[in-house]
Design a protein around this motif. Structure first.
Motif, PDB file in Angstrom:
ATOM      1  N   THR A   1       0.801  -1.349   0.072  1.00  0.00           N
ATOM      2  CA  THR A   1      -0.092  -0.076   0.095  1.00  0.00           C
ATOM      3  C   THR A   1       0.995   1.308  -0.181  1.00  0.00           C
ATOM      4  N   THR A   2       0.554   2.071  -0.791  1.00  0.00           N
ATOM      5  CA  THR A   2       1.194   3.488  -1.129  1.00  0.00           C
ATOM      6  C   THR A   2       1.216   4.292   0.342  1.00  0.00           C
ATOM      7  N   LEU A   3       2.322   4.687   0.879  1.00  0.00           N
ATOM      8  CA  LEU A   3       2.592   5.623   2.062  1.00  0.00           C
ATOM      9  C   LEU A   3       2.142   6.843   1.578  1.00  0.00           C
ATOM     10  N   PHE A   4       1.541   7.670   2.674  1.00  0.00           N
ATOM     11  CA  PHE A   4       1.364   9.276   2.589  1.00  0.00           C
ATOM     12  C   PHE A   4       2.634   9.748   2.118  1.00  0.00           C
ATOM     13  N   LEU A   5       2.444  10.672   0.999  1.00  0.00           N
ATOM     14  CA  LEU A   5       3.442  11.592   0.284  1.00  0.00           C
ATOM     15  C   LEU A   5       4.564  10.804  -0.547  1.00  0.00           C
ATOM     16  N   ALA A   6       4.366   9.343  -0.576  1.00  0.00           N
ATOM     17  CA  ALA A   6       5.356   8.517  -1.231  1.00  0.00           C
ATOM     18  C   ALA A   6       5.380   8.889  -2.695  1.00  0.00           C
ATOM     19  N   ASP A   7       4.267   9.105  -3.310  1.00  0.00           N
ATOM     20  CA  ASP A   7       4.265   9.135  -4.564  1.00  0.00           C
ATOM     21  C   ASP A   7       3.270  10.544  -5.183  1.00  0.00           C
ATOM     22  N   ALA A   8       2.978  11.176  -4.131  1.00  0.00           N
ATOM     23  CA  ALA A   8       2.331  12.501  -4.479  1.00  0.00           C
ATOM     24  C   ALA A   8       3.068  13.826  -4.815  1.00  0.00           C
ATOM     25  N   VAL A   9       4.336  13.744  -4.266  1.00  0.00           N
ATOM     26  CA  VAL A   9       5.315  14.910  -4.456  1.00  0.00           C
ATOM     27  C   VAL A   9       6.681  14.316  -4.972  1.00  0.00           C
ATOM     28  N   SER A  10       7.297  15.163  -5.542  1.00  0.00           N
ATOM     29  CA  SER A  10       9.002  14.803  -6.161  1.00  0.00           C
ATOM     30  C   SER A  10       9.776  14.756  -5.023  1.00  0.00           C
ATOM     31  N   GLU A  11      10.967  14.312  -5.175  1.00  0.00           N
ATOM     32  CA  GLU A  11      11.732  14.332  -4.071  1.00  0.00           C
ATOM     33  C   GLU A  11      12.379  15.642  -3.896  1.00  0.00           C
ATOM     34  N   GLU A  12      12.327  16.550  -4.659  1.00  0.00           N
ATOM     35  CA  GLU A  12      12.774  18.056  -4.420  1.00  0.00           C
ATOM     36  C   GLU A  12      11.853  18.475  -3.457  1.00  0.00           C
ATOM     37  N   SER A  13      10.348  18.309  -3.749  1.00  0.00           N
ATOM     38  CA  SER A  13       9.418  18.839  -2.884  1.00  0.00           C
ATOM     39  C   SER A  13       8.933  18.502  -1.334  1.00  0.00           C
ATOM     40  N   LEU A  14       9.781  17.120  -1.341  1.00  0.00           N
ATOM     41  CA  LEU A  14       9.206  16.385  -0.024  1.00  0.00           C
ATOM     42  C   LEU A  14       9.876  17.132   1.171  1.00  0.00           C
ATOM     43  N   PRO A  15      11.042  17.410   1.211  1.00  0.00           N
ATOM     44  CA  PRO A  15      11.497  18.369   2.181  1.00  0.00           C
ATOM     45  C   PRO A  15      10.519  19.403   2.677  1.00  0.00           C
ATOM     46  N   ARG A  16      10.154  20.064   1.501  1.00  0.00           N
ATOM     47  CA  ARG A  16       9.655  21.222   1.902  1.00  0.00           C
ATOM     48  C   ARG A  16       8.125  20.870   2.548  1.00  0.00           C
ATOM     49  N   VAL A  17       7.322  20.040   2.108  1.00  0.00           N
ATOM     50  CA  VAL A  17       6.041  19.621   2.572  1.00  0.00           C
ATOM     51  C   VAL A  17       6.356  18.928   4.044  1.00  0.00           C
ATOM     52  N   LEU A  18       7.328  18.290   4.207  1.00  0.00           N
ATOM     53  CA  LEU A  18       7.687  17.923   5.665  1.00  0.00           C
ATOM     54  C   LEU A  18       7.836  19.160   6.606  1.00  0.00           C
ATOM     55  N   HIS A  19       8.397  19.975   6.279  1.00  0.00           N
ATOM     56  CA  HIS A  19       8.858  21.331   7.002  1.00  0.00           C
ATOM     57  C   HIS A  19       7.592  21.873   7.235  1.00  0.00           C
ATOM     58  N   ILE A  20       6.521  22.138   6.353  1.00  0.00           N
ATOM     59  CA  ILE A  20       5.368  22.671   6.630  1.00  0.00           C
ATOM     60  C   ILE A  20       4.607  21.788   7.797  1.00  0.00           C
ATOM     61  N   LEU A  21       4.548  20.539   7.501  1.00  0.00           N
ATOM     62  CA  LEU A  21       3.873  19.692   8.495  1.00  0.00           C
ATOM     63  C   LEU A  21       4.499  19.913   9.813  1.00  0.00           C
ATOM     64  N   ASP A  22       5.754  19.766   9.976  1.00  0.00           N
ATOM     65  CA  ASP A  22       6.600  20.144  11.070  1.00  0.00           C
ATOM     66  C   ASP A  22       6.234  21.219  11.663  1.00  0.00           C
ATOM     67  N   ALA A  23       6.121  22.361  11.118  1.00  0.00           N
ATOM     68  CA  ALA A  23       5.871  23.817  11.733  1.00  0.00           C
ATOM     69  C   ALA A  23       4.572  23.808  12.322  1.00  0.00           C
ATOM     70  N   LEU A  24       3.486  23.031  11.644  1.00  0.00           N
ATOM     71  CA  LEU A  24       1.953  22.986  12.125  1.00  0.00           C
ATOM     72  C   LEU A  24       1.970  22.035  13.425  1.00  0.00           C
ATOM     73  N   ILE A  25       2.665  21.079  13.435  1.00  0.00           N
ATOM     74  CA  ILE A  25       2.394  20.058  14.665  1.00  0.00           C
ATOM     75  C   ILE A  25       3.236  20.832  15.474  1.00  0.00           C
ATOM     76  N   LYS A  26       4.294  21.310  15.463  1.00  0.00           N
ATOM     77  CA  LYS A  26       5.083  21.930  16.559  1.00  0.00           C
ATOM     78  C   LYS A  26       4.177  23.091  17.274  1.00  0.00           C
ATOM     79  N   ALA A  27       3.506  23.773  16.380  1.00  0.00           N
ATOM     80  CA  ALA A  27       2.885  25.080  16.811  1.00  0.00           C
ATOM     81  C   ALA A  27       1.467  24.376  17.730  1.00  0.00           C
TER      82      ALA A  27
END
Length: 555
Positions: A305-331
């Motif tokens: 089964t496909t993991l969340f974010l595994a095939d939805a974004v490119s390798e270049e954009s994955l760190p950016r998306v994770l940083h956005i989610l990281d900022a949200l959960i930390k707040a």
């Protein structure tokens, strides 16, 4: 030359009048121009209602009244001006519309006065003379009721081209629509069908600021001068905006909004949330395993089964998306929110899912070396008149372009655009999670309520079934008892007839005694126990309590 006279009052008196009838109301009361009065109010340092104050007040929503700074009893002189600018403005309009009929010129001369009457409250031009919606406007009183007729039980408006033209230039279309009991969209369609020009965007704002405006003349048209249309009963009511996070109490709402306004993206070298780090490792392992399965020829159903974010974004954009989610959960973690292993947010006890996609650009496909060889082979086969199928080579490729879209529970989406990027809307994203949690709560409570009603209905049906079956059993039991009683009564009548005959001998007397005992055995009211038969089970049916001979058993 304009005439001047001063109006003297205290700052407190002027403040009270402004907050009771608005600046525009004060201007009309003392025959002042709105812009001139506003200038003097600002010089006097008197606070005025904010934009939307009267609309909120009209719908009984909470409003904030600014305090008047001291000294309150200081005298202020407001100069009353009888402006000559209106005559100049009218002269401009008259000069531009010199080609119109005399009737249009008369209407044009009166239009500035009527136009000013349609602006009595800041930010609320729909109810000119009052802040109460139910009272008729001055425009409606001056123009009079529209012409109507009745047909087949319905009321129809008659739209006259010249009259409607004058109306839409005297007050906003929404105000005119109220008079005709239709929607503003219907009025605009009528104007279009009758070739009537309507005021451009910003016309009423300029008029309210006492700036020069130009009235578009009514053009000569071959279209009909009158048109009829049914009254739909549609009335314009300003849409009451739903207050942000209104489902929360005031303290929680204030805290969440405060955090949302201060949320920032952590630095690139900042340590990420442990759950996000673990998920990123899982994505790496999944991609590695996915490539192995593809090389072995696995079909899609056999793959993991496909993991969340595994095939939805490119390798270049994955760190950016994770940083956005990281900022949200930390707040949001200090607000008792958490993150699941598959990066879903738990907000107010509800699990809110989030989806992330990256847009793709369509580019022309450049054939690979292998594809070129296939095409050459195909052409060679055709040249030799050998049957061959043309290789299927795609015409376009789709490549990720870095534009991210984040959707919260499929209810609200945020995407990169020319105006902003998602990182600039982290606060709005956070609020969207809370709003989605409230939607989920309502849906969950609705499901729980539906389940409770379903179980209650099942319980009620089961109780009814049990009561019904009990009633059936009791009725059949009564029937069986009454049948036994009938048999006992028949026996006793027969015994009485034998006794009446008078032919008695010792054997007959013995039989009568025996027969009475058997009648008592059949009778459920006596239920006598028999020496051989025992007690009769009167509640059973006739087949179940039927007397049968005891047959000899072989064993």
């Amino acid at each position: 030359m304009p005439e001047y006279s001063d109006i003297e009052m205290t700052r407190k008196q002027l403040y009270e009048e402004i907050w009771s009838i608005s600046v525009a109301g004060v201007a009309k009361k003392y025959n002042l121009t709105y812009a001139h009065l506003m200038k003097q109010i600002k010089e006097a340092g008197i606070p005025i209602p904010a934009s939307g104050y009267w609309t909120k007040l009209n719908f009984n929503k909470p409003v904030t009244k600014l305090e008047l700074p001291e000294p309150a009893d200081e005298k202020v002189a407001i100069s009353r001006t009888i402006p000559s600018t209106r005559k100049k403005k009218q002269q401009i309009i008259t000069d531009e519309n010199s080609g119109r009929s005399a009737k249009d010129a008369v209407v044009a001369e009166s239009s500035p006065t009527l136009e000013s009457s349609a602006l009595q409250v800041e930010g609320q031009i729909l109810f000119p003379s009052t802040t109460k919606k139910d009272e008729p406007s001055e425009v409606a009183q001056m123009i009079g009721p529209p012409e109507t007729y009745e047909q087949f039980g319905r009321t129809y408006n008659i739209y006259d081209r010249e009259i409607l033209y004058n109306e839409v230039w005297l007050a906003p279309v929404t105000e005119i629509a109220k008079r005709y009991a239709v929607s503003d969209v219907a009025i605009r369609k009528i104007c279009q069908s009758l070739d009537i020009p309507t005021p451009p965007v910003g016309y009423w704002a300029k008029l309210r600021a006492d700036k020069p405006v130009t009235r578009i003349p009514l053009p000569i048209s071959s279209k009909p001068t009158k048109k009829s249309g049914a009254r739909t009963g549609t009335d314009f009511t300003p849409q009451i905006e739903k207050e942000t996070l209104s489902f929360l109490n005031e303290e929680d709402r204030r805290v969440i909004l405060s955090v949302a306004t201060q949320i920032m993206l952590p630095g690139e070298n900042a340590k990420m949330h442990s759950t996000i780090v673990a998920h990123r490792r899982a994505i790496t392992e999944w991609k590695k395993k996915h490539k192995e399965q593809e090389s072995r020829g696995y079909n899609r159903r056999s793959m993991d089964t496909t993991l969340f974010l595994a095939d939805a974004v490119s390798e270049e954009s994955l760190p950016r998306v994770l940083h956005i989610l990281d900022a949200l959960i930390k707040a949001m973690e200090p607000l008792e929110c958490s993150l699941t292993n598959d990066l879903r947010f738990i907000v107010n006890g509800e699990t809110v899912s989030v989806s992330v996609t990256e847009a793709q650009d369509e580019i022309k496909h450049i054939p690979t070396k292998e594809e070129n060889l296939q095409l050459l082979q195909y052409e060679e086969d055709k040249r030799r008149n050998t049957w061959a199928s043309k290789p299927k080579i795609r015409k376009h490729d789709y490549v990720y372009n870095g534009r991210i879209t984040v959707s919260v529970y499929s209810a609200k989406s945020f995407r990169d655009c020319k105006s902003y990027v998602i990182e600039e809307r982290l606060g709005d994203l956070m609020i969207a999670f809370y709003e989605a949690s409230d939607i989920l709560r309502q849906e969950r409570e609705a499901r729980e309520e539906a389940e409770r009603k379903r179980k209650e209905e099942e319980r009620r049906k089961e109780e009814y079934r049990q009561r019904f079956n009990e009633e059936v059993d009791q009725t059949l039991m009564l029937e069986n008892l009454s049948e036994d009683y009938d048999i006992a009564c028949k026996m006793r009548r027969y015994i009485a007839a034998v006794e009446v005959s008078g032919n008695f001998n010792p054997k007959t007397i013995e039989w009568i005694s025996w027969a009475k005992a058997k009648a008592d055995w059949y009778d459920p009211t006596i239920a006598r126990e028999d020496e051989l038969f025992g007690r009769r089970n009167h509640k059973k049916n006739a087949d179940q309590k039927k007397l049968e001979r005891n047959r000899y058993k072989w064993w």
